[in-house]
Design an enzyme around this catalytic site. Structure first.
Site, PDB file in Angstrom:
ATOM      1  N   VAL A  74     -30.612 -20.674  14.847  1.00  0.00           N
ATOM      2  CA  VAL A  74     -31.225 -20.365  13.563  1.00  0.00           C
ATOM      3  C   VAL A  74     -30.215 -19.557  12.773  1.00  0.00           C
ATOM      4  O   VAL A  74     -29.536 -18.703  13.331  1.00  0.00           O
ATOM      5  CB  VAL A  74     -32.519 -19.534  13.791  1.00  0.00           C
ATOM      6  N   GLU A 127     -26.431 -13.614   7.802  1.00  0.00           N
ATOM      7  CA  GLU A 127     -25.742 -14.898   7.779  1.00  0.00           C
ATOM      8  C   GLU A 127     -24.436 -14.855   8.564  1.00  0.00           C
ATOM      9  O   GLU A 127     -23.795 -13.801   8.637  1.00  0.00           O
ATOM     10  CB  GLU A 127     -25.453 -15.267   6.324  1.00  0.00           C
ATOM     11  N   SER A 128     -24.045 -15.994   9.120  1.00  0.00           N
ATOM     12  CA  SER A 128     -22.782 -16.156   9.859  1.00  0.00           C
ATOM     13  C   SER A 128     -22.657 -15.161  11.012  1.00  0.00           C
ATOM     14  O   SER A 128     -21.555 -14.764  11.390  1.00  0.00           O
ATOM     15  CB  SER A 128     -21.566 -16.006   8.934  1.00  0.00           C
ATOM     16  N   ARG A 129     -23.793 -14.731  11.541  1.00  0.00           N
ATOM     17  CA  ARG A 129     -23.821 -13.804  12.677  1.00  0.00           C
ATOM     18  C   ARG A 129     -23.244 -12.425  12.329  1.00  0.00           C
ATOM     19  O   ARG A 129     -22.914 -11.657  13.231  1.00  0.00           O
ATOM     20  CB  ARG A 129     -23.086 -14.385  13.897  1.00  0.00           C
ATOM     21  N   LEU A 130     -23.132 -12.120  11.023  1.00  0.00           N
ATOM     22  CA  LEU A 130     -22.639 -10.790  10.621  1.00  0.00           C
ATOM     23  C   LEU A 130     -23.851  -9.889  10.382  1.00  0.00           C
ATOM     24  O   LEU A 130     -24.182  -9.513   9.253  1.00  0.00           O
ATOM     25  CB  LEU A 130     -21.756 -10.910   9.371  1.00  0.00           C
TER      26      LEU A 130
END
Ligand SMILES: NC(=O)C1=CN([C@@H]2O[C@H](COP(=O)(O)OP(=O)(O)OC[C@H]3O[C@@H](n4cnc5c(N)ncnc54)[C@H](OP(=O)(O)O)[C@@H]3O)[C@@H](O)[C@H]2O)[C@H](O)CC1
Ligand SMILES: Cc1cc2nc3c(=O)[nH]c(=O)nc-3n(C[C@H](O)[C@H](O)[C@H](O)COP(=O)(O)O)c2cc1C
Ligand SMILES: Cc1ncc(COP(=O)(O)O)c(C=O)c1O
Ligand SMILES: [K+]
Length: 474
Positions: A265, A446-449
């Site tokens: 996700v 977002e983007s695992r940040l």
């Protein structure tokens, strides 16, 4: 009127499959003696289609939907589905090349136009459909289709066909969801030449038609949760039960292996910045917890409790948070259970909350103590009487020979307390409180940040304790 006796075909799991004539006859009965109107049936059919799509193709990653509508009721289902998809958060666009002047269709078009849903002509579609669309809804033809597709649908259909052995992505063809019938297929015999549409998903309506037996895509759903028992009995229709309040039900299992590694996700839409967060982590926890409750999340107070025994062997399980304040976080359990045995010999623990829909996690660590007996008494007596007796019956985490032991003891105690007299709290049942030393708030980004704010309790002398807040790298 004599009841028509229909010989219909049974498929896997004894689901009925209807011929073209049977489908039309059921339709007639629904709108005749059963008193339904076409608007009603179409609304429910379209809602079923949108619900089934949302179950399989989440709005994240599949928001750009092209709905291609034909001239009949199948096209009407597509118009209704597009409206529901819009309200579910999708960005539908419609290709409706052959409109009818019937008021019901004009109404559906007006409703979509008022939502700003664009209508595109066939010429406006990009040559590679995947450039602009994540999903195509095929609402061209339903059970009244006959012959071979005529213009303008022939060329539209041609653009969705992926020849056997070819890769849809390379051809620029997105996943296709067919409403009731894969358009262009013979309603009973299916895609006899194997040159037609091969949809990824089929949403059969009312009952699957015979051609659905030939459907080989991964997602077959049934929708149209409006068949009254009178119709089901009259036509001996065998239909699967719909789960809960759902408008659709999966028929058969997905026949593609699940790509576990690809399940992910993308966390978007929320942030946790220093300037918004409380200086006091308990206040911050209260804010997030209240939000989880307001959002109606399932069991917002469910948390993972991790403990370790004296040798350092860890174990974890879910428990329910039953209170929190500046002192700490409380749950209740059996004092002879495995977790309690860990905590009594090694009184430290860690808690994890995961509020999936908010993309939030909270981790708490610290020493643990039993709550005072009066506090346990008070909570114990607030529980339903059945659960109070359940706590007396269960020697939690011990091996038992069978369920009957529990049931026999339960019945005995129910009889003993049938007069409504107070049930004494078992001495081996009560609460624990974790006194937090570290609390971390995690907000998926977002983007695992992700945002991670960790609060550490720092002791300055014996009486002065302050929370120090630090940002951690995701
Ligand atoms: N109770 C239910 O089952 C419900 C079903 N619903 C949906 O309705 C369709 C059936 O709708 P119907 O209007 O009877 O027919 P179709 O949508 O399948 O299409 C009829 C129109 O298509 C034209 N047509 C037929 N063949 C061709 C062809 N080869 N080329 C081009 N056009 C074709 C036809 O025109 P004609 O001139 O040939 O008559 C019609 O204009 C069902 O499948 C469900 O999706 C309801 O929404 C809810 C209740
Ligand atoms: C959502 C959920 C909530 C639970 N809440 C509790 C609880 O509050 N107290 C409890 O003793 N067990 C609770 N259980 C059962 C525990 O997970 C566990 O099976 C049981 O306490 C035995 O654990 P142990 O053998 O590690 O001591 C819950 C289970 C689930 C799935
Ligand atoms: C064995 C056991 N004890 C206690 C609880 C806590 O729940 P409650 O006190 O609300 O019944 C649960 C919840 O699932 C449980 O399974
Ligand atoms: K269709």
């Amino acid at each position: 009127m004599a009841t028509p006796v229909l010989q219909h075909s049974q498929g896997p799991d004894s689901i009925s499959y209807l011929s073209q004539a049977q489908a039309a006859s059921v339709d007639e009965a629904l709108m005749g003696e059963l008193g339904f109107s076409i608007d009603q049936l179409m609304e429910l059919a379209g809602l079923s289609v949108a619900s089934a799509i949302a179950e399989v193709y989440g709005v994240q990653g599949h928001s750009r939907v092209l709905v291609i509508c034909g001239p009949g009721n199948n096209g009407g289902d597509g118009l209704v589905a597009a409206r529901h998809l819009y309200h579910f958060g999708y960005k539908p666009r419609i290709c409706y090349p052959k409109r009818t002047s019937k008021p019901i269709y004009q109404g559906l078009v007006t409703q979509l136009e008022s939502l700003g849903v664009p209508f595109l002509s066939a010429d406006e579609l990009p040559s590679r459909l995947t450039d602009e669309f994540d999903l195509i809804v095929d609402a061209m033809f339903g059970f009244s289709f006959h012959g071979i597709p005529r213009p303008p649908f022939d060329s539209l259909l041609h653009r969705l066909v992926v020849p056997l052995g070819q890769n849809p992505k390379e051809l620029g063809v997105p996943a296709v969801v067919s409403v009731d019938i894969p358009s262009g297929w013979h309603v009973e015999d299916g895609d006899t030449e194997c040159t037609g549409l091969r949809p990824d998903m089929l949403v059969s309506l009312t009952a699957p038609k015979l051609c659905a037996k030939k459907f080989e895509g991964p997602h077959h759903f049934l929708g149209g949760r409006f068949v009254p028992p009178a119709i089901a009995n009259k036509y001996s229709l065998q239909l699967p039960p719909y789960p809960g309040t759902s408008m659709c039900v999966r028929i058969g299992k997905p026949n593609q292996p699940v790509d576990v590694a690809a399940l992910r996700v993308n966390y978007v839409g929320f942030e946790l910045l220093e300037e918004q967060a409380h200086g006091d982590p308990i206040q911050q926890f209260k804010e997030w917890f209240d939000e989880a409750v307001r959002q109606d999340l399932p069991e917002p107070n469910a948390m993972t409790l991790a403990t370790a025994n004296q040798d350092g062997r860890p174990s974890a399980r879910m428990v329910l948070l039953k209170g929190f304040d500046e002192r700490g976080f409380v749950w209740y359990t059996n004092y002879d259970s495995e977790k309690a045995s860990d905590l009594l010999s090694n009184p430290k623990a860690s808690l994890v909350f995961f509020w999936e829909r908010l993309h939030r996690q909270v981790r708490v660590e610290g020493p643990v103590e039993k709550v005072p007996p009066q506090e346990s008494d008070e909570y114990f007596h607030s529980r339903p009487r059945g659960s109070q007796i359940g706590a007396m019956v269960s020697m939690q985490s011990s091996v038992i020979p069978g369920r009957n032991v529990l049931e026999k003891n339960y019945e005995g105690l129910v009889a003993r307390y049938a007069d409504g007299s107070p049930i004494p709290r078992p001495t081996n049942w009560g609460g624990f409180r974790l006194y937090p030393k570290v609390i971390e708030f995690w907000q998926g980004r977002e983007s695992r940040l992700h945002d991670r704010l960790r609060y550490r309790l720092v002791e300055e002398g014996t009486s002065n304790q302050t929370w120090v807040r630090e940002r951690l790298s995701p």
